[in-house]
Scaffold this motif. Structure first.
Motif, PDB file in Angstrom:
ATOM      1  N   THR A 241       0.856  -1.183   0.000  1.00 38.07           N
ATOM      2  CA  THR A 241       0.000   0.000   0.000  1.00 38.07           C
ATOM      3  C   THR A 241       0.890   1.230   0.000  1.00 38.07           C
ATOM      4  OG1 THR A 241      -0.108   0.029   2.423  1.00 38.07           O
ATOM      5  CG2 THR A 241      -1.857  -1.168   1.259  1.00 38.07           C
ATOM      6  N   GLY A 242       0.356   2.309  -0.533  1.00 40.89           N
ATOM      7  CA  GLY A 242       1.147   3.526  -0.578  1.00 40.89           C
ATOM      8  C   GLY A 242       0.292   4.731  -0.891  1.00 40.89           C
ATOM      9  N   ALA A 243       0.897   5.899  -0.804  1.00 38.67           N
ATOM     10  CA  ALA A 243       0.200   7.146  -1.087  1.00 38.67           C
ATOM     11  C   ALA A 243       1.230   8.215  -1.413  1.00 38.67           C
ATOM     12  CB  ALA A 243      -0.658   7.574   0.100  1.00 38.67           C
ATOM     13  N   ALA A 244       0.791   9.212  -2.191  1.00 37.44           N
ATOM     14  CA  ALA A 244       1.573  10.414  -2.462  1.00 37.44           C
ATOM     15  C   ALA A 244       0.609  11.589  -2.436  1.00 37.44           C
ATOM     16  CB  ALA A 244       2.282  10.315  -3.810  1.00 37.44           C
ATOM     17  N   TRP A 245       1.021  12.717  -1.904  1.00 35.37           N
ATOM     18  CA  TRP A 245       0.103  13.831  -1.710  1.00 35.37           C
ATOM     19  C   TRP A 245       0.822  15.174  -1.787  1.00 35.37           C
ATOM     20  CZ3 TRP A 245       1.944  10.638   2.055  1.00 35.37           C
ATOM     21  CH2 TRP A 245       2.730  11.237   3.053  1.00 35.37           C
ATOM     22  N   GLU A 246       0.031  16.203  -1.987  1.00 35.55           N
ATOM     23  CA  GLU A 246       0.504  17.585  -1.850  1.00 35.55           C
ATOM     24  C   GLU A 246      -0.673  18.462  -1.454  1.00 35.55           C
ATOM     25  OE1 GLU A 246       3.248  21.066  -3.805  1.00 35.55           O
ATOM     26  OE2 GLU A 246       2.688  19.351  -5.054  1.00 35.55           O
ATOM     27  N   PHE A 247      -0.412  19.323  -0.463  1.00 39.59           N
ATOM     28  CA  PHE A 247      -1.371  20.334  -0.035  1.00 39.59           C
ATOM     29  C   PHE A 247      -0.760  21.711  -0.312  1.00 39.59           C
ATOM     30  CE2 PHE A 247      -2.547  16.619   2.317  1.00 39.59           C
ATOM     31  CZ  PHE A 247      -3.938  16.689   2.430  1.00 39.59           C
ATOM     32  N   ILE A 248      -1.564  22.615  -0.823  1.00 41.03           N
ATOM     33  CA  ILE A 248      -1.055  23.944  -1.156  1.00 41.03           C
ATOM     34  C   ILE A 248      -1.946  25.012  -0.542  1.00 41.03           C
ATOM     35  CG2 ILE A 248       0.004  23.166  -3.308  1.00 41.03           C
ATOM     36  CD1 ILE A 248      -2.320  24.547  -4.791  1.00 41.03           C
ATOM     37  N   ARG A 249      -1.308  26.121  -0.194  1.00 42.35           N
ATOM     38  CA  ARG A 249      -2.017  27.321   0.231  1.00 42.35           C
ATOM     39  C   ARG A 249      -1.342  28.520  -0.390  1.00 42.35           C
ATOM     40  NH1 ARG A 249      -2.078  27.305   6.545  1.00 42.35           N
ATOM     41  NH2 ARG A 249      -2.396  29.509   6.103  1.00 42.35           N
ATOM     42  N   THR A 975      -6.399  32.055  13.412  1.00 42.43           N
ATOM     43  CA  THR A 975      -5.948  32.792  12.226  1.00 42.43           C
ATOM     44  C   THR A 975      -7.160  33.380  11.513  1.00 42.43           C
ATOM     45  OG1 THR A 975      -6.137  30.892  10.739  1.00 42.43           O
ATOM     46  CG2 THR A 975      -4.070  31.131  11.959  1.00 42.43           C
ATOM     47  N   PRO A 976      -6.961  34.312  10.551  1.00 39.37           N
ATOM     48  CA  PRO A 976      -8.068  34.687   9.684  1.00 39.37           C
ATOM     49  C   PRO A 976      -8.422  33.515   8.768  1.00 39.37           C
ATOM     50  CG  PRO A 976      -6.030  35.664   8.898  1.00 39.37           C
ATOM     51  CD  PRO A 976      -5.716  35.034  10.229  1.00 39.37           C
ATOM     52  N   ARG A 977      -9.489  33.683   7.968  1.00 38.82           N
ATOM     53  CA  ARG A 977      -9.892  32.585   7.088  1.00 38.82           C
ATOM     54  C   ARG A 977      -8.770  32.256   6.108  1.00 38.82           C
ATOM     55  NH1 ARG A 977     -14.188  34.599   4.824  1.00 38.82           N
ATOM     56  NH2 ARG A 977     -13.053  35.414   3.031  1.00 38.82           N
ATOM     57  N   GLU A 978      -8.480  30.960   6.033  1.00 39.04           N
ATOM     58  CA  GLU A 978      -7.444  30.459   5.122  1.00 39.04           C
ATOM     59  C   GLU A 978      -7.983  29.235   4.395  1.00 39.04           C
ATOM     60  OE1 GLU A 978      -3.602  31.697   7.906  1.00 39.04           O
ATOM     61  OE2 GLU A 978      -4.471  29.696   8.060  1.00 39.04           O
ATOM     62  N   LEU A 979      -7.663  29.117   3.113  1.00 39.25           N
ATOM     63  CA  LEU A 979      -8.102  27.990   2.304  1.00 39.25           C
ATOM     64  C   LEU A 979      -6.910  27.134   1.927  1.00 39.25           C
ATOM     65  CD1 LEU A 979     -10.656  29.696  -0.137  1.00 39.25           C
ATOM     66  CD2 LEU A 979     -11.063  28.727   2.128  1.00 39.25           C
ATOM     67  N   GLN A 980      -7.129  25.827   1.887  1.00 37.07           N
ATOM     68  CA  GLN A 980      -6.071  24.881   1.530  1.00 37.07           C
ATOM     69  C   GLN A 980      -6.664  23.829   0.605  1.00 37.07           C
ATOM     70  OE1 GLN A 980      -2.835  23.494   4.277  1.00 37.07           O
ATOM     71  NE2 GLN A 980      -4.054  21.617   4.320  1.00 37.07           N
ATOM     72  N   PHE A 981      -5.866  23.410  -0.403  1.00 38.29           N
ATOM     73  CA  PHE A 981      -6.309  22.420  -1.383  1.00 38.29           C
ATOM     74  C   PHE A 981      -5.276  21.310  -1.442  1.00 38.29           C
ATOM     75  CE2 PHE A 981      -7.757  26.621  -2.623  1.00 38.29           C
ATOM     76  CZ  PHE A 981      -9.128  26.435  -2.714  1.00 38.29           C
ATOM     77  N   GLY A 982      -5.767  20.089  -1.647  1.00 37.18           N
ATOM     78  CA  GLY A 982      -4.854  18.955  -1.669  1.00 37.18           C
ATOM     79  C   GLY A 982      -5.273  17.885  -2.645  1.00 37.18           C
ATOM     80  N   LEU A 983      -4.279  17.146  -3.125  1.00 37.74           N
ATOM     81  CA  LEU A 983      -4.486  15.950  -3.943  1.00 37.74           C
ATOM     82  C   LEU A 983      -3.720  14.808  -3.302  1.00 37.74           C
ATOM     83  CD1 LEU A 983      -4.181  17.044  -7.691  1.00 37.74           C
ATOM     84  CD2 LEU A 983      -6.201  16.105  -6.561  1.00 37.74           C
ATOM     85  N   LYS A 984      -4.359  13.622  -3.302  1.00 34.09           N
ATOM     86  CA  LYS A 984      -3.713  12.468  -2.706  1.00 34.09           C
ATOM     87  C   LYS A 984      -3.998  11.240  -3.551  1.00 34.09           C
ATOM     88  CE  LYS A 984      -3.237  10.083   1.756  1.00 34.09           C
ATOM     89  NZ  LYS A 984      -3.737  10.037   3.158  1.00 34.09           N
ATOM     90  N   LEU A 985      -2.930  10.568  -3.993  1.00 28.84           N
ATOM     91  CA  LEU A 985      -3.028   9.331  -4.759  1.00 28.84           C
ATOM     92  C   LEU A 985      -2.745   8.166  -3.831  1.00 28.84           C
ATOM     93  CD1 LEU A 985      -3.268   7.977  -7.607  1.00 28.84           C
ATOM     94  CD2 LEU A 985      -0.754   8.120  -7.717  1.00 28.84           C
ATOM     95  N   GLU A 986      -3.644   7.177  -3.801  1.00 26.74           N
ATOM     96  CA  GLU A 986      -3.505   6.036  -2.907  1.00 26.74           C
ATOM     97  C   GLU A 986      -3.677   4.733  -3.675  1.00 26.74           C
ATOM     98  OE1 GLU A 986      -5.278   6.936   1.316  1.00 26.74           O
ATOM     99  OE2 GLU A 986      -6.648   7.758  -0.186  1.00 26.74           O
ATOM    100  N   PHE A 987      -2.923   3.717  -3.247  1.00 26.29           N
ATOM    101  CA  PHE A 987      -3.119   2.373  -3.814  1.00 26.29           C
ATOM    102  C   PHE A 987      -2.981   1.334  -2.711  1.00 26.29           C
ATOM    103  CE2 PHE A 987       1.470   2.981  -4.023  1.00 26.29           C
ATOM    104  CZ  PHE A 987       1.964   1.768  -3.615  1.00 26.29           C
TER     105      PHE A 987
END
Length: 987
Positions: A241-249, A975-987
């Protein structure tokens, strides 16, 4: 000799399973209720396929300790009875799960699909809980640090900025917590916590789950009287099993802080990583590896009071020698008073962090297994200091490792040995416009360039095991912890000039000039030994007792080359103690009895548990604070009523005349804790708990001053030493009483819920515990300091949920849609964290001349209270949160009559939702998109108001002004309002 006999007695006992694993226990009976001896159990892990074999004893009781957390199949066989097989038996970290069975007299196999454990605790009386790996990865955490989830555990309080030092339990200090990873030390060593915002110390993607016990835990845990945080790392399984991800702001998605004068701090934030786990040899050898990196660049908002143009001109005309000092402040933009202007600006804060973990688990044979884990976190940060655009820096790394070996010698005897290593390597400092710290009230402080070099280590040797006899599970253990602190602190001179008012500055009257020279690299050493014995006794099918005794020897801190100057004017005739006297004498009688009961009445169908517990819990405080004699080897002095310029070498000898003193007969902190709780299963896998807990803490740390002027003679008791030099004791008292309510729902139904509310009141004399304490305004009247604790967060509420929306194939809504349609409407998940907390107490202070005080010790002085005038204005605003008319200046020769911590800061609340969508790409391969909003409603989160009061109709010090947000960091809560987006690949 007595210590040796005690050691041999406990070492001769079999010892207990680790608290970062779980235990499965129960009673096997026949249809008539008689207990079956010799029943064979095969416990099979779904993740690895490994089997553990145990059997029932003459009392029909079995126990399988030290099992890895996860899900199991349990098969029970006995001659002449039907084989009974339980599927989906879940086991949490630190859990003792009871699984009873009644066998039928027949042939064949009966299978039971066990519903996930509701969480009803029927084995002990502690207040605490578990956070599962799915919560760690799926809940929206601003900064992706697992410490942000500890607030979800009953009994925990987190002030919210995302660092380990913000986490507290039962009114105790952040120095009183124990942090373990895979059963061994994972602390900051000098401090209990890691004293920098390292968010990836353990990646949330590498955590199987973790438990935090808050109050009244059993004798197998200790080393400090506060919370016990046990983190368990992930292991590999029999499938890859594995995963790769990135979150950005990015700041383009964020709201401006309310205190930034319309500026939006530029932010770039990337969090990325991958992990992989699987078999090396099927059912034999498994591995798991993880990497996570963080890159953060923010133009941090800065603000503060600075000198006005007119005040600068007055200084240049009257005191031209002071002009370089006043010119070190930037020019302000918003007038506040004749002498003060508010300044707004920004400065770059750049953070890089790289975290990695590798673990291998080896099933050697049916009776022996081993594992090894190594992880590290490398952190670098540069940032502005207060209003100084020039940067400070902090470089730190935290490598940690453990090797474990588990042996099952017989069906009733298991032994678990571990060796652990933990290290902190740190270098910090800053570049500043002046060679000294400059404090001119009410202006913002300009910091010193002094820093610290540190290379600290701990070595842990732990042996634990279990022995089962009848209805008794006898457990005992020994831990040996060797601690090393190799530091130069300060690594450059620490020089501080203090002016109590602008008028003192115009008069060039320095109220205090403190100087401490650089220290060489020194090496403090200490060895701690813990022993315990514990009996988990099944008094009946419905009543369990947990009775134990723990002994803790915290050792003696000392310097490896014999360096250090011990100072104790109360016990050493010449103030400076002779070399033959140790830094302090150890406490040899720290015995901790602990008892708890858990009763699940049959009449209530096993859905109710009534629990109670009591224990004594010891701690020796902050490790770094125990080594104060090392700090006394450098030049250290304080001068009063001098003028600028002053020079560190102007007539001051190399002897330390402003040392740090400490009681050489100090006592270890002792916390008496008791609890009463009721747990009720209110729905499927849903538990409600109502609990009361209390603590009474003796020998609490207090940091005071000594060598005040005798008002009668006008002389110092210790001539040749500076008035008011620091003295540390353990003579304070603290108490906490709390009502706690929680609702916990297991995720198996597709909806996870965790709600916690705590109403508490913590009271002390200024000392919280560990290394935290307020210096009293009158050192001869500690009872005058009795008030709500600095950390008395009266109301505290957290809630979290993870909800797999029941839409799409296999769900209640639109369950019959095509696979293509399901790609878009199925796989949605909504997760949320909500937090609300009361404001903390604040101490109102006033700047006074030393000569105005009876003992001339100018420490945390308070004003007089004006009777009948409210402490708060009728309409509170950020410009005036507190009422300056409520106070008056005390008369000369008296102390202020206002009590400590008389006012409170604003409360904080916010909601953080997360919405994710899972896209199946192939068989067991999927991609998840995630959008998160922190403080989604953008509620203004106010910081602490200025509590330094000064007389005058124009409120010259800006008393009551809130000039900054609750949290100036881009992570954590507030904190003030902050948005974050992410992608994660899992198998």
């Amino acid at each position: 000799m007595k210590k040796l006999l005690l050691f041999l007695l406990l070492a001769s006992l079999p010892v207990m399973a680790q608290t970062d694993r779980g235990t499965l226990t129960g009673t096997i009976t026949d249809p008539s209720g008689r207990r079956i001896a010799g029943a064979e159990l095969a416990i099979t892990s779904f993740r690895t396929g490994l089997e553990t074999f145990v059997s029932t004893n003459k009392s029909g009781v079995y126990s399988a300790p030290s099992l890895e957390t996860g899900t199991y199949q349990v098969s029970i066989e006995a001659q002449g009875f039907t084989t009974l097989r339980f599927n989906n038996v879940a086991l949490d970290v630190g859990q003792i799960r009871t699984l009873d069975a009644r066998l039928s007299v027949a042939g064949g196999v009966t299978e039971i699909n066990v519903q996930p454990d509701s969480g009803l605790s029927r084995s002990s009386g502690e207040i605490g809980g578990v956070v599962h790996g799915q919560q760690a990865t799926d809940l929206p955490i601003n900064g992706r640090s697992f410490t942000g989830l500890i607030s979800l555990i009953p009994g925990a309080i987190d002030s919210g900025t995302g660092q380990m030092q913000d986490v507290r339990f039962a009114g105790l200090s952040d120095e009183d917590n124990v942090w373990h990873l895979d059963g061994v030390d994972n602390s900051g060593i000098n401090n209990s916590f890691v004293d920098v915002n390292m968010r990836l110390l353990v990646s949330t993607e590498a955590i199987a789950e973790f438990r935090a016990n808050s109050v009244a835990y059993s004798a197998d845990q200790g080393g400090a009287p506060g919370g016990q945080i046990e983190v368990s790392s992930k292991t590999g399984g029999d499938k890859f099993t594995g995963a790769a991800w990135e979150f950005i702001r990015n700041s383009i998605f964020d709201a401006s802080p309310w205190d930034s004068a319309g500026q939006l701090p530029a932010l770039k934030y990337n969090d990325f990583g991958a992990n992989l786990g699987g078999p090396i040899l099927k059912k034999k050898l498994f591995f798991f590896v993880n990497y996570e990196g963080l890159r953060q660049d923010i133009n941090q908002v800065l603000s503060g009071f600075v000198p006005s143009t007119s005040f600068r001109a007055e200084v240049a005309a009257d005191q031209p020698i002071l002009a370089p000092l006043i010119d070190a402040f930037p020019l302000g933009q918003v007038p506040y008073s004749a002498e003060v202007t508010r300044w707004f600006g920004s400065g770059p804060q750049v953070t890089q962090e790289n975290s990695g973990l590798a673990r291998a688990d080896w099933h050697i044979n049916d009776k022996m297994s081993a594992f090894a884990r190594f992880n590290t976190d490398a952190f670098t940060q540069s940032k502005p200091d207060h209003i100084n655009p020039l940067t400070g820096f902090h470089n730190e790394s935290e490598p940690s490792a453990v090797i474990g070996l588990q042996n099952t010698f017989s069906p009733t005897f298991l032994n678990d040995f571990r060796y652990g290593f933990n290290r902190t390597v740190s270098l910090e400092g800053q570049t500043t416009p002046l060679p000294f710290l400059l404090s001119i009230s009410p202006f913002v402080t300009l910091d010193t360039s002094s820093g610290t070099t540190r290379n600290d280590n701990t070595f842990s040797f732990i042996d634990d095991a279990t022995f089962q006899h009848g209805r008794h599970t006898i457990k005992a253990g020994i831990t040996f912890l060797a601690m090393q602190e190799n530091k130069a602190s300060p690594n450059s001179p620490d020089w501080e000039l203090t002016y109590n008012s602008t008028q003192d500055f115009l008069n060039n009257a320095i109220d205090s000039d403190y100087y401490r020279g650089a220290n060489p690299l020194t090496g403090a050493r200490m060895k701690e030994t813990y022993l315990y014995v514990l009996d988990q006794f099944k008094a009946s099918q419905t009543l369990n007792m947990n009775v134990g005794l723990r002994y803790e020897y915290f050792g003696q801190d000392h310097e490896v080359q014999g360096r250090g100057v011990s100072v104790d004017p109360l016990h050493c005739p010449d103030v400076i103690c002779p070399k033959s006297v140790p830094w302090y004498y150890p406490n040899l009688l720290d015995f901790s009895p602990r008892i708890s009961v858990a009763w699940a009445p049959e009449a209530l169908h096993g859905k109710t548990a009534i629990r109670a517990g009591f224990g004594i819990y010891y701690g020796n405080g902050q490790f770094g604070s125990l080594g104060d004699p090392i700090g006394n080897i450098s030049t250290d002095y304080t001068l009063y009523n001098v003028s600028y310029p002053v020079y560190p070498d102007s007539g001051v000898g190399q002897s330390s005349n402003s040392p740090t003193g400490a009681d050489i007969h100090r006592k270890d902190t002792a916390s008496n804790e008791w609890t009463l709780s009721i747990q009720q299963q209110v729905a499927r896998q849903t538990i409600f708990q109502a609990a009361y807990f209390g603590t009474a803490v003796e020998h609490v740390f207090n940091d005071t001053a000594i060598n005040g002027v005798n008002p009668v003679t006008g002389l110092l008791p210790y001539p040749g030493f500076a008035p008011g030099f620091e003295y540390k004791e353990f003579t304070n008292h603290a108490s906490t009483n709390a009502f706690q309510a929680s609702l916990q729902r297991n995720f198996s139904t597709g909806l996870l819920l965790s709600l916690n509310y705590e109403f508490s009141h913590s009271i002390n004399n200024g000392g919280i515990g560990g290394g935290e304490s307020d210096t009293p305004q009158n050192i001869n009247c500690l009872r005058c300091e009795r008030a709500s604790s600095d950390q008395d967060m009266r109301h505290y509420f957290t809630a979290s949920s993870v909800w797999q929306l029941p839409i799409g194939r296999g769900h209640a809504f639109l369950g019959g849609v095509s696979r293509f349609t399901n790609t878009f409407i199925g796989g949605w998940q909504l997760s949320t964290i909500l937090s609300a907390r009361s404001g903390l107490p604040l101490n109102v202070t006033v700047n006074r001349d030393t000569s105005d005080l009876p003992d001339q010790l100018n420490q945390n002085q308070r004003p007089d209270r004006v009777p009948g005038v409210p402490l708060y204005p009728r309409h509170k605003t950020t410009d005036l949160w507190l009422n300056p008319a409520a106070f008056a200046l005390p008369q000369t020769g008296t102390w202020g009559n206002l009590g400590r911590n008389a006012v409170r800061a604003p409360g904080v609340w916010q909601i953080d939702p997360s919405l994710s969508k899972h896209f199946p790409l192939a068989d067991q391969i999927g991609l998840t998109f995630r959008a998160e909003a922190f403080n989604v409603f953008n509620g203004a989160q106010y910081g602490q108001p200025n509590t330094n009061w000064a007389p005058g109709a124009d409120n010259p010090n800006g008393y009551g002004l809130i000039s900054s947000s609750y949290n100036t960091s881009p992570t954590g809560t507030g904190t003030p309002r902050e948005l974050q987006f992410g992608l994660k690949l899992e198998f």
